[in-house]
Design a protein around this motif. Sequence first.
Motif, mmCIF file in Angstrom:
data_model
loop_
_atom_site.group_PDB
_atom_site.id
_atom_site.type_symbol
_atom_site.label_atom_id
_atom_site.label_comp_id
_atom_site.label_asym_id
_atom_site.label_seq_id
_atom_site.Cartn_x
_atom_site.Cartn_y
_atom_site.Cartn_z
ATOM 1 N N GLY A 1 6.543 5.676 1.998
ATOM 2 C CA GLY A 1 5.344 6.477 1.848
ATOM 3 C C GLY A 1 5.114 6.699 0.364
ATOM 4 O O GLY A 1 5.059 5.757 -0.415
ATOM 5 N N LEU A 2 5.033 7.963 -0.056
ATOM 6 C CA LEU A 2 4.949 8.285 -1.478
ATOM 7 C C LEU A 2 6.245 8.892 -1.996
ATOM 8 O O LEU A 2 6.300 9.378 -3.124
ATOM 9 C CB LEU A 2 3.787 9.266 -1.727
ATOM 10 C CG LEU A 2 2.387 8.741 -1.380
ATOM 11 C CD1 LEU A 2 1.339 9.797 -1.702
ATOM 12 C CD2 LEU A 2 2.084 7.435 -2.106
ATOM 13 N N CYS A 3 7.294 8.836 -1.178
ATOM 14 C CA CYS A 3 8.585 9.427 -1.541
ATOM 15 C C CYS A 3 9.452 8.381 -2.250
ATOM 16 O O CYS A 3 9.741 7.321 -1.690
ATOM 17 C CB CYS A 3 9.296 9.942 -0.285
ATOM 18 S SG CYS A 3 10.931 10.613 -0.583
ATOM 19 N N GLY B 1 1.346 2.406 -0.159
ATOM 20 C CA GLY B 1 0.787 3.604 -0.759
ATOM 21 C C GLY B 1 -0.416 4.133 0.005
ATOM 22 O O GLY B 1 -0.590 3.883 1.194
ATOM 23 N N VAL B 2 -1.246 4.894 -0.693
ATOM 24 C CA VAL B 2 -2.499 5.390 -0.135
ATOM 25 C C VAL B 2 -3.627 4.894 -1.029
ATOM 26 O O VAL B 2 -3.398 4.268 -2.060
ATOM 27 C CB VAL B 2 -2.501 6.931 -0.041
ATOM 28 C CG1 VAL B 2 -1.444 7.405 0.945
ATOM 29 C CG2 VAL B 2 -2.255 7.574 -1.414
ATOM 30 N N TRP C 1 -3.296 6.224 -4.756
ATOM 31 C CA TRP C 1 -2.009 6.471 -5.405
ATOM 32 C C TRP C 1 -0.986 5.442 -4.965
ATOM 33 O O TRP C 1 -1.132 4.811 -3.916
ATOM 34 C CB TRP C 1 -1.504 7.882 -5.111
ATOM 35 C CG TRP C 1 -0.412 8.349 -6.035
ATOM 36 C CD1 TRP C 1 0.844 8.744 -5.688
ATOM 37 C CD2 TRP C 1 -0.480 8.475 -7.460
ATOM 38 N NE1 TRP C 1 1.557 9.113 -6.805
ATOM 39 C CE2 TRP C 1 0.771 8.962 -7.906
ATOM 40 C CE3 TRP C 1 -1.485 8.220 -8.402
ATOM 41 C CZ2 TRP C 1 1.050 9.184 -9.259
ATOM 42 C CZ3 TRP C 1 -1.203 8.456 -9.749
ATOM 43 C CH2 TRP C 1 0.050 8.931 -10.162
ATOM 44 N N GLU D 1 -1.831 3.932 6.310
ATOM 45 C CA GLU D 1 -2.371 5.031 5.511
ATOM 46 C C GLU D 1 -3.401 4.571 4.490
ATOM 47 O O GLU D 1 -3.821 5.353 3.646
ATOM 48 C CB GLU D 1 -1.223 5.745 4.784
ATOM 49 C CG GLU D 1 -0.182 6.361 5.693
ATOM 50 C CD GLU D 1 -0.739 7.470 6.557
ATOM 51 O OE1 GLU D 1 -1.746 8.092 6.163
ATOM 52 O OE2 GLU D 1 -0.177 7.709 7.646
ATOM 53 N N ASN D 2 -3.819 3.323 4.550
ATOM 54 C CA ASN D 2 -4.623 2.781 3.463
ATOM 55 C C ASN D 2 -5.840 2.037 4.005
ATOM 56 O O ASN D 2 -5.731 0.930 4.529
ATOM 57 C CB ASN D 2 -3.747 1.839 2.612
ATOM 58 C CG ASN D 2 -4.347 1.547 1.264
ATOM 59 O OD1 ASN D 2 -5.502 1.167 1.175
ATOM 60 N ND2 ASN D 2 -3.561 1.727 0.221
ATOM 61 N N ARG E 1 3.376 13.654 -5.043
ATOM 62 C CA ARG E 1 2.354 13.961 -4.047
ATOM 63 C C ARG E 1 2.938 13.939 -2.642
ATOM 64 O O ARG E 1 3.928 13.263 -2.359
ATOM 65 C CB ARG E 1 1.213 12.945 -4.118
ATOM 66 C CG ARG E 1 0.431 12.964 -5.405
ATOM 67 C CD ARG E 1 -0.821 12.125 -5.248
ATOM 68 N NE ARG E 1 -1.503 11.942 -6.517
ATOM 69 C CZ ARG E 1 -2.685 11.337 -6.627
ATOM 70 N NH1 ARG E 1 -3.289 10.869 -5.542
ATOM 71 N NH2 ARG E 1 -3.243 11.200 -7.811
ATOM 72 N N GLU F 1 2.163 12.758 1.085
ATOM 73 C CA GLU F 1 1.297 11.755 1.712
ATOM 74 C C GLU F 1 0.429 12.359 2.803
ATOM 75 O O GLU F 1 -0.764 12.103 2.894
ATOM 76 C CB GLU F 1 2.160 10.630 2.287
ATOM 77 C CG GLU F 1 1.370 9.457 2.834
ATOM 78 C CD GLU F 1 2.282 8.320 3.215
ATOM 79 O OE1 GLU F 1 1.777 7.306 3.723
ATOM 80 O OE2 GLU F 1 3.506 8.426 3.004
ATOM 81 N N ARG F 2 1.035 13.166 3.661
ATOM 82 C CA ARG F 2 0.283 13.802 4.745
ATOM 83 C C ARG F 2 0.868 15.190 4.992
ATOM 84 O O ARG F 2 2.023 15.313 5.372
ATOM 85 C CB ARG F 2 0.349 12.966 6.020
ATOM 86 C CG ARG F 2 -0.442 13.579 7.172
ATOM 87 C CD ARG F 2 -0.360 12.722 8.413
ATOM 88 N NE ARG F 2 -1.018 11.442 8.238
ATOM 89 C CZ ARG F 2 -1.119 10.529 9.190
ATOM 90 N NH1 ARG F 2 -0.586 10.764 10.388
ATOM 91 N NH2 ARG F 2 -1.727 9.389 8.970
#
Length: 240
Positions: A28-30, A56-57, A60, A81-82, A223, A225-226
């Motif tokens: 994810g973004l982690c 990513g998203v 980002w 997610e994109n 950030r 992500e959700r």
Amino acid sequence: MSGKRVERMEDIIDTIKDGDTVIVGGFGLCGIPEKAILALADKGTKDLTIVSNNCGVDDWGLGLLLANKQISKIMASYVGENKLFEQQYLNGELEVELVPQGTLAERIRAGGAGIPGFYTPTGVGTEIAKGKETKEFDGKTYLLERAIKGDVALVKAWKSDPYGNLIYNKTARNFNPLAAAAGKVTIAEVEEVVGIAELNPDHIHTPSIYVQYVFEGKNYEKRIERRTVSEKQINARSGQ
């Protein structure tokens, strides 16, 4: 430059060339190497094959490279997610190879360990199995999956010494140690570079042998992500 430490990501991002395969840590973004991704987006290197759990998203992480149309192929286990990812795929601008998450992790691990391939039951009888060699062991069918190696690996760690011995922070470890071992050249961005012998050898997750460059980043956004908020929290905020 002291040891493997560099002061500017821009000085080493040229290691990535047009057409390279780049393995990117994160989930994810982690634990994503966001400074390296930003530098790569600014550089504009194109026709990249990206190997990562996801992309990513939209605004980002690896989504920034999608927005620049720098990625020609993505090998990932999750792409939900994109919206830009979906659009480029449907338009025929992006080649996608979906890989079951455990298989993706093992393919990267095998690449770092010098193992050319392995057999797994995951995906037998599905679209994943099309065109792949199968073999039976003890009456059960397995697929042959090939190892993944990268021209470059981009990883994010919590701490490092100047020579690239890395420690990851909790779940931010995720795909990063696997990616670090599977790149011909590995660029590690870290939150803190400590002195030599300050890291406990028993706590090191990635030995320095796998790392060519270390960059200390500042001001990480981290950030979410959700974000999910429970009804109890909503009621508490509204005074109910």
